[in-house]
Design a protein around this motif. Structure first.
Motif, PDB file in Angstrom:
ATOM      1  N   GLY A 101       0.827  -1.201   0.000  1.00 31.18           N
ATOM      2  CA  GLY A 101       0.000   0.000   0.000  1.00 31.18           C
ATOM      3  C   GLY A 101       0.860   1.249   0.000  1.00 31.18           C
ATOM      4  O   GLY A 101       2.091   1.174   0.077  1.00 31.18           O
ATOM      5  N   GLY A 102       0.196   2.384  -0.093  1.00 30.01           N
ATOM      6  CA  GLY A 102       0.908   3.652  -0.180  1.00 30.01           C
ATOM      7  C   GLY A 102       1.788   3.907   1.025  1.00 30.01           C
ATOM      8  O   GLY A 102       2.934   4.354   0.907  1.00 30.01           O
ATOM      9  N   THR A 103       1.256   3.620   2.205  1.00 30.78           N
ATOM     10  CA  THR A 103       2.037   3.862   3.415  1.00 30.78           C
ATOM     11  C   THR A 103       3.314   3.034   3.394  1.00 30.78           C
ATOM     12  O   THR A 103       4.396   3.543   3.723  1.00 30.78           O
ATOM     13  N   LEU A 106       5.836   4.503   1.059  1.00 29.16           N
ATOM     14  CA  LEU A 106       6.464   5.717   1.592  1.00 29.16           C
ATOM     15  C   LEU A 106       7.442   5.377   2.712  1.00 29.16           C
ATOM     16  O   LEU A 106       8.545   5.942   2.787  1.00 29.16           O
ATOM     17  N   HIS A 132       1.217  13.765   2.534  1.00 30.38           N
ATOM     18  CA  HIS A 132       0.344  12.797   3.203  1.00 30.38           C
ATOM     19  C   HIS A 132       0.878  12.407   4.586  1.00 30.38           C
ATOM     20  O   HIS A 132       2.092  12.288   4.791  1.00 30.38           O
ATOM     21  N   ALA A 134       1.064   9.708   5.887  1.00 29.64           N
ATOM     22  CA  ALA A 134       1.872   8.479   5.878  1.00 29.64           C
ATOM     23  C   ALA A 134       3.368   8.800   5.883  1.00 29.64           C
ATOM     24  O   ALA A 134       4.169   8.004   6.383  1.00 29.64           O
ATOM     25  N   PRO A 179      -0.920  14.266  -6.956  1.00 27.70           N
ATOM     26  CA  PRO A 179      -1.187  15.489  -6.217  1.00 27.70           C
ATOM     27  C   PRO A 179      -1.289  15.197  -4.727  1.00 27.70           C
ATOM     28  O   PRO A 179      -1.220  14.038  -4.314  1.00 27.70           O
ATOM     29  N   TYR A 181      -3.252  14.611  -1.312  1.00 32.65           N
ATOM     30  CA  TYR A 181      -4.532  13.950  -1.076  1.00 32.65           C
ATOM     31  C   TYR A 181      -5.613  14.965  -0.713  1.00 32.65           C
ATOM     32  O   TYR A 181      -6.715  14.948  -1.267  1.00 32.65           O
ATOM     33  N   ASP A 206       5.379  11.577  -4.046  1.00 38.51           N
ATOM     34  CA  ASP A 206       4.269  10.743  -3.617  1.00 38.51           C
ATOM     35  C   ASP A 206       3.137  10.898  -4.627  1.00 38.51           C
ATOM     36  O   ASP A 206       2.356  11.852  -4.567  1.00 38.51           O
ATOM     37  N   CYS A 208       1.023   8.425  -4.969  1.00 33.55           N
ATOM     38  CA  CYS A 208       0.166   7.309  -4.559  1.00 33.55           C
ATOM     39  C   CYS A 208      -1.255   7.523  -5.068  1.00 33.55           C
ATOM     40  O   CYS A 208      -1.902   6.609  -5.566  1.00 33.55           O
ATOM     41  N   PHE A 209      -1.723   8.752  -4.941  1.00 35.00           N
ATOM     42  CA  PHE A 209      -3.097   9.054  -5.349  1.00 35.00           C
ATOM     43  C   PHE A 209      -3.201   9.208  -6.866  1.00 35.00           C
ATOM     44  O   PHE A 209      -4.080   8.625  -7.498  1.00 35.00           O
ATOM     45  N   ASP A 240      -0.184   4.042  -5.986  1.00 37.76           N
ATOM     46  CA  ASP A 240      -1.035   2.988  -5.424  1.00 37.76           C
ATOM     47  C   ASP A 240      -1.897   2.384  -6.519  1.00 37.76           C
ATOM     48  O   ASP A 240      -2.765   3.064  -7.078  1.00 37.76           O
ATOM     49  N   HIS A 242      -4.044   0.163  -5.890  1.00 36.90           N
ATOM     50  CA  HIS A 242      -5.379  -0.019  -5.303  1.00 36.90           C
ATOM     51  C   HIS A 242      -6.181   1.283  -5.237  1.00 36.90           C
ATOM     52  O   HIS A 242      -7.254   1.326  -4.654  1.00 36.90           O
ATOM     53  N   LYS A 243      -5.653   2.341  -5.845  1.00 40.72           N
ATOM     54  CA  LYS A 243      -6.471   3.540  -6.038  1.00 40.72           C
ATOM     55  C   LYS A 243      -6.909   3.561  -7.508  1.00 40.72           C
ATOM     56  O   LYS A 243      -7.738   2.758  -7.902  1.00 40.72           O
TER      57      LYS A 243
END
Ligand SMILES: *Cc1c(COP(=O)(O)O)cnc(C)c1O
Length: 475
Positions: A101-103, A106, A132, A134, A179, A181, A206, A208-209, A240, A242-243
């Protein structure tokens, strides 16, 4: 929700267990259908869930601990990393890892940066305050001091010169978002990465999003500034899956510009009588399920599918922002990605969130931070597209209801109680039940959390979560 024994005296037939699970799931917010603007990402593609579930089941018991034992998993991970290299401006030197996952991505980016500099006794991480949480968690876990750079409270932009000025000889990493979150804004990656490079410091983006939407939005003609590995000075980037790659939960990718940059991410240990443990990521035993599900999802949707989904998402984001803009008292943050964030100059946002929830729309209220006003966050996904007209009508109604309701009045004495009472008492006064029951309307709780300092907010919510997380009683 009624708790059940996970260890009944006599085992229960499979079909009944599934019925129980389905009944429990009924209490959750809807993961599909475009009515939940946080936590979930729904492409609205028929058949995709079934494919992902089947792929997940095929590999659920495969163990990522040792890719030589399970070459299917190694191949799928390399395929996913390769796809991320393609989407995020990598080249033949780029390497990466699939994380949970993103966390985790990171934490690993921060760990690699820290462990590249064992000579720095008190390492530091520089990032805009909008980065973020995280990353703050990574810093806390890894005992790295955090230098957060304020943003302009009106534009929500960081001044890259302020980021550059915060870099010291102890800085091991500069991080920024593409960008962010909270507001969906893309940091000025080029000047930030240039400043980091000039100081010889790593720079993590980051994404992730936005890593799986921004490149497609650019192909659709949106003015997306350079943010990925094509930018000189960017040493790593996270996305991520999963996003916005719309895979089931549990998959993110961390890319490094070179293998040498990735090297300190690994952990190897042979100094015990068991197997030599070599891990690229935090977990050791890892299910192949999420990785196989992600691999199947990407292959099924394909590049053209993601482009089409990004177009639908862009149109939905525009339309939702347009609906909010029509409302006097609501001010939309300039839209740069697939987030619609807005502030209010009149109507109480926390009451509005309740009014929207009462109409089946679940938004994410965000609290005041320093001079940055509270705001509402909406993550828009492709599944929102067919719902826009319905949302617009309900938003107008919800705003009217919130205006009629007026701003929240905190119960008398609640702030004194906050200073003196335990969280149990406070939770009682706010109508927060033990056993996980939240009140129908959250505006009072949110208003209280909004007025207190972040440290108090943290303490209260940690204690509240701890109250919720209690073992179910013995049957
Ligand atoms: C979601 C997100 C994270 C954290 O990712 P998790 O998968 O929830 O651990 C980090 N950064 C950004 C920008 C995000 O949107």
């Amino acid at each position: 929700m009624r708790s059940m024994s996970a260890l009944p005296e006599h085992g229960i037939p499979a079909e009944r267990v599934l019925e129980e699970l389905r009944a429990m799931r009924g209490a959750d917010l809807p993961t599909h259908g475009g009515r939940l603007f946080a936590y979930v990402y729904d492409p609205g593609l028929p058949g995709l869930d079934e494919l992902a579930a089947a792929a997940h089941a095929l590999s659920a018991h495969v163990n990522g601990l040792d890719p030589t034992a399970f070459p299917s998993l190694l191949a799928m991970e390399n395929d996913l990393v390769g796809a991320a290299v393609q989407v995020l401006g990598g080249d033949e030197h780029t390497v990466g890892s699939v994380t949970g996952g993103g966390t985790e991505s990171l934490i690993l980016a921060v760990k690699a940066a820290r462990d590249a500099h064992p000579e720095i006794a008190a390492p530091r991480l520089v990032m805009p305050v909008t980065a973020h949480a995280a990353l703050a968690k990574a810093a806390a876990y890894l005992r790295i001091a955090l230098d957060t750079i304020p943003v302009d409270p009106h534009t929500l932009r960081v001044d890259p010169a302020a980021v550059a000025a915060a870099i010291t000889p102890d800085t091991v990493l500069v991080a920024c978002s593409a960008p962010s979150y909270a507001h969906g804004l893309i940091d000025p990656v080029e000047p930030i990465a240039a400043a980091a490079a000039a100081a010889g410091v790593r720079c993590h983006v980051d994404a992730c999003f936005g890593g799986w939407t921004l490149p497609y939005l650019r192909r659709l003609g949106e003015p997306i500034p350079p943010f990925d590995l094509s930018v000189p000075g960017v040493t790593s980037i996270s996305v991520d899956l999963h996003k916005y790659a719309y895979t089931p939960k549990g998959v993110s990718v961390l890319l490094h510009r070179t293998e040498a940059l990735r090297a300190p991410q690994y952990f190897g240990y042979a100094d015990w009588p068991g197997y030599t443990m070599v891990n690229p990521v935090i977990s050791s035993t890892r299910s192949g399920g999420p990785i196989a599900a992600a691999w199947a999802t990407l292959r099924h949707i394909g590049d053209d599918g993601y482009l089409a989904l990004a177009e639908r998402t862009r149109d939905a984001t525009r339309a939702i922002a347009g609906a909010v803009e029509k409302i006097e008292d609501l001010a939309v943050v300039p839209r740069e990605s697939t987030v619609v964030a807005f502030m209010s100059t009149g109507v109480d946002l926390f009451v509005l969130a309740d009014e929207l929830a009462a109409r089946g729309w679940h938004t994410q209220p965000q609290f005041r931070h320093g001079e940055i006003p509270p705001s509402m966050h909406l993550t828009v996904t492709a599944a929102v597209a067919p719902r826009v007209a319905e949302f617009e009508a309900d938003l107008a109604e919800a705003v009217a209801a919130a205006r009629a309701h007026g701003p929240v009045q905190l119960p008398d004495g609640i702030l004194d109680l906050l200073a003196s009472a335990g969280v149990d008492q406070l939770a009682g006064a706010l109508g927060l039940g033990s056993g996980g029951a939240l009140p129908e309307r959250m505006a009072v709780v949110n208003t209280l959390l909004n007025v207190v300092d972040p440290a108090v907010r943290e303490r209260l919510l940690v204690a509240f979560l701890s109250l919720l997380q209690r073992p179910s009683p013995r049957p």
